[in-house]
Write an enzyme that holds these catalytic residues in place. Sequence first.
Site, PDB file in Angstrom:
ATOM      1  N   GLU A 265      -5.507   1.852   8.486  1.00 53.87           N
ATOM      2  CA  GLU A 265      -4.062   1.960   8.734  1.00 53.87           C
ATOM      3  C   GLU A 265      -3.631   3.384   8.495  1.00 53.87           C
ATOM      4  O   GLU A 265      -4.261   4.102   7.702  1.00 53.87           O
ATOM      5  CB  GLU A 265      -3.294   1.061   7.748  1.00 53.87           C
ATOM      6  CG  GLU A 265      -3.344  -0.399   8.071  1.00 53.87           C
ATOM      7  CD  GLU A 265      -2.669  -1.263   6.997  1.00 53.87           C
ATOM      8  OE1 GLU A 265      -2.526  -2.453   7.218  1.00 53.87           O
ATOM      9  OE2 GLU A 265      -2.311  -0.719   5.930  1.00 53.87           O
ATOM     10  N   LYS A 267      -1.805   6.189   6.629  1.00 50.15           N
ATOM     11  CA  LYS A 267      -1.273   6.325   5.269  1.00 50.15           C
ATOM     12  C   LYS A 267       0.008   7.131   5.385  1.00 50.15           C
ATOM     13  O   LYS A 267      -0.018   8.328   5.652  1.00 50.15           O
ATOM     14  CB  LYS A 267      -2.261   7.025   4.339  1.00 50.15           C
ATOM     15  CG  LYS A 267      -1.737   7.125   2.912  1.00 50.15           C
ATOM     16  CD  LYS A 267      -2.716   7.795   1.981  1.00 50.15           C
ATOM     17  CE  LYS A 267      -2.329   7.641   0.514  1.00 50.15           C
ATOM     18  NZ  LYS A 267      -0.984   8.053   0.178  1.00 50.15           N
ATOM     19  N   ARG A 272       6.488   3.574  -1.795  1.00 43.62           N
ATOM     20  CA  ARG A 272       6.039   2.192  -1.763  1.00 43.62           C
ATOM     21  C   ARG A 272       7.236   1.315  -2.067  1.00 43.62           C
ATOM     22  O   ARG A 272       7.935   1.536  -3.058  1.00 43.62           O
ATOM     23  CB  ARG A 272       4.968   1.999  -2.843  1.00 43.62           C
ATOM     24  CG  ARG A 272       4.385   0.603  -2.954  1.00 43.62           C
ATOM     25  CD  ARG A 272       3.392   0.412  -1.841  1.00 43.62           C
ATOM     26  NE  ARG A 272       2.626  -0.812  -1.971  1.00 43.62           N
ATOM     27  CZ  ARG A 272       1.400  -0.864  -2.503  1.00 43.62           C
ATOM     28  NH1 ARG A 272       0.850   0.224  -3.016  1.00 43.62           N
ATOM     29  NH2 ARG A 272       0.738  -1.995  -2.546  1.00 43.62           N
ATOM     30  N   ARG A 287       7.699   0.991  -6.605  1.00 43.27           N
ATOM     31  CA  ARG A 287       6.444   0.714  -7.296  1.00 43.27           C
ATOM     32  C   ARG A 287       6.628   0.665  -8.807  1.00 43.27           C
ATOM     33  O   ARG A 287       5.876   0.007  -9.512  1.00 43.27           O
ATOM     34  CB  ARG A 287       5.501   1.839  -6.903  1.00 43.27           C
ATOM     35  CG  ARG A 287       4.183   1.726  -7.501  1.00 43.27           C
ATOM     36  CD  ARG A 287       3.306   2.779  -6.924  1.00 43.27           C
ATOM     37  NE  ARG A 287       2.354   3.109  -7.951  1.00 43.27           N
ATOM     38  CZ  ARG A 287       1.449   4.048  -7.849  1.00 43.27           C
ATOM     39  NH1 ARG A 287       1.388   4.782  -6.755  1.00 43.27           N
ATOM     40  NH2 ARG A 287       0.611   4.273  -8.824  1.00 43.27           N
ATOM     41  N   GLU A 317       5.629   0.722   3.098  1.00 46.17           N
ATOM     42  CA  GLU A 317       5.983   2.094   2.751  1.00 46.17           C
ATOM     43  C   GLU A 317       7.265   2.457   3.502  1.00 46.17           C
ATOM     44  O   GLU A 317       7.346   2.291   4.725  1.00 46.17           O
ATOM     45  CB  GLU A 317       4.839   3.038   3.166  1.00 46.17           C
ATOM     46  CG  GLU A 317       4.996   4.463   2.691  1.00 46.17           C
ATOM     47  CD  GLU A 317       4.464   4.723   1.272  1.00 46.17           C
ATOM     48  OE1 GLU A 317       4.126   3.749   0.548  1.00 46.17           O
ATOM     49  OE2 GLU A 317       4.402   5.903   0.884  1.00 46.17           O
ATOM     50  N   PHE A 358       2.768  -3.496   5.412  1.00 40.09           N
ATOM     51  CA  PHE A 358       1.317  -3.674   5.459  1.00 40.09           C
ATOM     52  C   PHE A 358       0.808  -4.848   4.635  1.00 40.09           C
ATOM     53  O   PHE A 358      -0.399  -5.044   4.513  1.00 40.09           O
ATOM     54  CB  PHE A 358       0.573  -2.389   5.102  1.00 40.09           C
ATOM     55  CG  PHE A 358       1.052  -1.701   3.845  1.00 40.09           C
ATOM     56  CD1 PHE A 358       0.800  -2.239   2.601  1.00 40.09           C
ATOM     57  CD2 PHE A 358       1.749  -0.501   3.937  1.00 40.09           C
ATOM     58  CE1 PHE A 358       1.222  -1.599   1.453  1.00 40.09           C
ATOM     59  CE2 PHE A 358       2.176   0.160   2.786  1.00 40.09           C
ATOM     60  CZ  PHE A 358       1.918  -0.395   1.543  1.00 40.09           C
ATOM     61  N   ARG A 434      -5.823  -1.269  -9.465  1.00 38.97           N
ATOM     62  CA  ARG A 434      -6.392  -0.285  -8.547  1.00 38.97           C
ATOM     63  C   ARG A 434      -7.723  -0.863  -8.110  1.00 38.97           C
ATOM     64  O   ARG A 434      -8.585  -1.110  -8.948  1.00 38.97           O
ATOM     65  CB  ARG A 434      -6.566   1.048  -9.285  1.00 38.97           C
ATOM     66  CG  ARG A 434      -6.719   2.223  -8.381  1.00 38.97           C
ATOM     67  CD  ARG A 434      -6.673   3.519  -9.159  1.00 38.97           C
ATOM     68  NE  ARG A 434      -5.330   3.926  -9.550  1.00 38.97           N
ATOM     69  CZ  ARG A 434      -4.408   4.377  -8.727  1.00 38.97           C
ATOM     70  NH1 ARG A 434      -4.660   4.487  -7.438  1.00 38.97           N
ATOM     71  NH2 ARG A 434      -3.215   4.721  -9.154  1.00 38.97           N
ATOM     72  N   LYS A 440      -8.042   5.257   0.009  1.00 42.50           N
ATOM     73  CA  LYS A 440      -7.273   6.219   0.796  1.00 42.50           C
ATOM     74  C   LYS A 440      -8.142   7.428   1.098  1.00 42.50           C
ATOM     75  O   LYS A 440      -8.962   7.832   0.267  1.00 42.50           O
ATOM     76  CB  LYS A 440      -6.023   6.622   0.027  1.00 42.50           C
ATOM     77  CG  LYS A 440      -6.315   7.120  -1.366  1.00 42.50           C
ATOM     78  CD  LYS A 440      -5.068   7.174  -2.217  1.00 42.50           C
ATOM     79  CE  LYS A 440      -5.428   7.583  -3.631  1.00 42.50           C
ATOM     80  NZ  LYS A 440      -4.358   7.442  -4.590  1.00 42.50           N
TER      81      LYS A 440
END
Length: 574
Positions: A265, A267, A272, A287, A317, A358, A434, A440
């Site tokens: 996708e 970035k 966020r 976030r 985003e 997303f 994470r 990324k």
Amino acid sequence: MEYAALVDVYRRLDATASNNEKTAILAGTFADADADHLPLLVTLVRGSVFAAWEPDELGVSSSLATDAVVRATGVDADRVAAWEEASGDLGNAAARAAENATQQTLFSTPLDVRSVVETFRETAGYEGAGSQGRRVDAVANLLSRADPEEARYVVRTTLGHLRVGVGEGTVRDAIALAFLTDLDPTDPDSVSDLPDGAVASVERAHQVTNDFRVVATTARDAGETGLADLDVELFRPVGAMLARKADSLAAGVDAVAPAGSALLEHKYDGARVQVHKRGEEVRVFTRRLADVTAQFPDLVAAVREGVSADACILDGEAVGVDPDTGRPVPFQEFSRRIKREHDVRELVEAIPVALYCFDCLVVDGESLLDAPLDERLARLDAVLDPVPGDIERAAHVRPGGEADAEAFYREAVDAGHEGVMLKNLEATYQPGRRVGTMMKVKPTMETLDLVVPRAQRSSGRRSDYLGRLFLACYDAEADAFREVGRLSTGYTDEELEALTARLEPLVEGREGPILDVRPEVVLEIEYEEIQASTEYDSGFALRFPRFLRVREDLAPTDADTLDRVTDRYESQSA
Ligand code: AMP
């Protein structure tokens, strides 16, 4: 429960540097607490009276807290300021002021935990004219009933900075130890025997609810089964799932989905956001779990128009768009939208927002956290009727091979985006984690997000500004910050001025020309290499660090960790 008993817990926590001992102190305290106090204690031990997701803040600055100390003790402001400077902490200064109080209340009942919490929660609700004065009154009233030790912690709680070294992980382990095992909760050796499963179930429950009050009570009353039943709720934000960095596109694709089911996708370089919707009611959270609905009327309208589900939570985003070119604006520019809470109309026109969705965590009451990404995206497509330029699916592709992936990456960067995200289509949603199933890739030098714990003025032309900044990573185990270097380049004059204005109110003391700064501001830093070094307490030093931007969206504890710095260092020499 008397506040003095809680202060005793704080003192015991402060007296040990051992994490296992801290965990056992907390576990013993939680296990002994009655049903009314347990939910209060789990936030108080981290210096707060709110759950992580609650929008409230106490709204008492350190200068208002100083006023309260002066008012309660009769000690004059200069002496309080001098004690604060000498000890680097207004809490310590408050304790000394209480020892030296020139005015005594004639009669006073001892402080109790519940009334301290109630006072703080009420204070947070004060609004409008005179609210600052009422806040000072409320804190002064508590302080006038406090002995010196109590005063120290009342002030530290007021400022949200308890200084007893308790991180979120310590509270999590203590809840597991107190309620999910038969181990002796007060024995530090029990901590090493904590089953991973118990810790993981508390962790997951916390990421889903962002509320240790609910987690602790559920663990106590309903054990691991009860924790597993806790789920996302509309209008209570969930911890966002986070990505790791890939060193290259090919390595990232391999790492994310070795079996070949990777999704790529764009970035996007924005903020966020987690969007919660029920009927016409829409709320937007960052976030860091802040509610930014008021800042984004255009985003709210786009969600109402483009999302057909009656009730859902979407992850995406939000990106600022240049209305003339249609290209994304730099994050610095867009961040003005996040900060502007009032009179937003002008900025809405100057920097319209586009939402790229997303992920989808809930649809019509059904939680999708445990469904694979593939299915979550199918559900997203089913409820999303894109309005181009306002609300869309993130641009994506399932590459047929390396050449496809390369072409998509190049296209993303050419279109002004940061890079690409790589995702495993079979992965479930892991709130707040994470994960290795999402990575990324960006075409830059290495970057780290680091906190500023100390600062010094620049020399020469820029000597009005705090331009020499110490940088620190987060040592999650010790809940402390470890320095990794000093920064002095990369900012424009405007950025330096803004950064100085941001840092100056956080100055808490000084040693010669070097100012101690409350570690709050997170910077994204570009660097060339990490070297081993004895100069900084992390054991590492960054070579050629350059300022990229301020990360207002990150809390200090979201900064890159000492573990990650160590990993980066080791992978360089590999
Ligand atoms: P970083 O902030 O550098 O750790 O990168 C992760 C962030 O990229 C996420 O938290 C999102 O805010 C952002 N992001 C932009 N586009 C996407 C995307 N397509 N999928 C997931 N995250 C994205």
